[in-house]
Design a protein around this motif. Structure first.
Motif, PDB file in Angstrom:
ATOM      1  N   PRO A   1       0.849  -1.183   0.024  1.00 59.02           N
ATOM      2  CA  PRO A   1      -0.053  -0.033   0.047  1.00 59.02           C
ATOM      3  C   PRO A   1       0.788   1.286  -0.072  1.00 59.02           C
ATOM      4  N   LYS A   2       0.100   2.455  -0.176  1.00 62.43           N
ATOM      5  CA  LYS A   2       1.006   3.836  -0.206  1.00 62.43           C
ATOM      6  C   LYS A   2       1.815   3.941   1.041  1.00 62.43           C
TER       7      LYS A   2
ATOM      8  N   GLU B   1       2.081  -0.036  -6.121  1.00 66.67           N
ATOM      9  CA  GLU B   1       1.108   0.059  -5.101  1.00 66.67           C
ATOM     10  C   GLU B   1       0.057  -0.954  -5.187  1.00 66.67           C
ATOM     11  N   THR B   2      -0.548  -1.583  -4.175  1.00 69.32           N
ATOM     12  CA  THR B   2      -1.645  -2.574  -4.306  1.00 69.32           C
ATOM     13  C   THR B   2      -2.060  -2.450  -2.599  1.00 69.32           C
ATOM     14  N   GLU B   3      -3.408  -2.766  -2.692  1.00 64.57           N
ATOM     15  CA  GLU B   3      -3.795  -3.029  -1.093  1.00 64.57           C
ATOM     16  C   GLU B   3      -3.989  -4.599  -0.836  1.00 64.57           C
TER      17      GLU B   3
END
Length: 252
Positions: A65-66, A87-89
């Motif tokens: 994530p960020k 970026e990925t959640e």
């Protein structure tokens, strides 16, 4: 030499790990996070290669994530030149992470890729080996010493029977062990300078990798509480206790 270092954001190693009440994984909400300790040794190794005149550019890549920006900034403060956050959640499995890193390797064409040998959260110890297979590059895992030679690298590895020295040509993949070096703590001016270094953010979907999970985690449980220690008065008493415990185990 261009060096790519992959770093992971994990629960700080000084924080007591707690399992989520529903057993779905480790609790990360409201928990202090930091760079995986093994990754920090990989960053330090890259910076030292730069100080020795072997590395011209050090690129840091992290996936998450960020908020994972903070571990990239830590690496930039240690001396790396630029960063990339994919970026990925989503909580990615190690194969998906290795495939994303393989895409980055394809784009960046580094001479050397450094990673921590494992992450302290899942202890998987997969990504470096998977990345070597996906990129068809020679690998040296559990490195406790890295020397640049005329033909490539000479890496001392921590193995079960002691140490093993291997030679491998570049480009290559190396995973760092804790004895590789002592990571530096960046001074405040370096921390401030890190914020002005290039840091690109790209969505994971941009790399065209299938990130779908392939494993099912049925339940995560904390380890059993350690039994209270006992004090004995003599070696004979200790031997008797051990013999009793062995007999009890054999009876199970």
């Amino acid at each position: 030499m261009k060096v790519l270092v992959a770093v992971k954001r994990v629960v700080d190693h000084n924080v007591r790990i707690r399992v989520r009440p529903d057993g779905s994984g480790v609790e990360t909400n409201g928990v202090r996070m930091s760079m995986n300790p093994f990754c920090k040794h990989a960053v330090e190794a890259a910076v030292q290669l730069g100080e020795q005149g072997h590395a011209d550019e050090i690129v840091i890549v992290s996936i998450g994530p960020k908020s994972a920006n903070d571990v990239i900034l830590t690496a930039l403060a240690m001396g790396a030149h630029r960063g990339l956050l994919i970026e990925t959640e989503a909580e990615l499995e190690t194969l998906a992470i290795a495939k994303l890193l393989a895409k980055v390797v394809e784009e960046e064409q580094p001479d050397l890729v450094l990673l921590g040998k494992q992450a302290v959260d899942d202890d998987s110890n997969h990504v470096g080996q998977m990345l070597a297979a996906l990129t068809d590059r020679p690998q040296a895992t559990f490195a406790s010493e890295i020397k640049v030679t005329a033909d490539g690298l000479e890496v001392t590895r921590e193995v079960d029977w002691g140490r093993e020295v291997v030679a491998l040509p570049l480009p290559a993949i190396v995973t760092a062990d804790l004895r590789l070096n002592t990571p530096r703590n960046a001074a405040l001016p370096m921390v401030m300078k890190a914020r002005s270094k290039p840091l690109a953010v790209r969505p994971a979907a941009e790399f065209g990798v299938d990130l779908a999970p392939r494993l099912i985690i049925e339940k995560v449980s904390p380890p059993a509480e350690r039994a209270t220690g006992r004090t004995v008065d003599s070696v004979e008493d200790l031997a008797a206790i051990i013999a009793a415990d062995v007999s009890q185990m054999e009876a199970l």
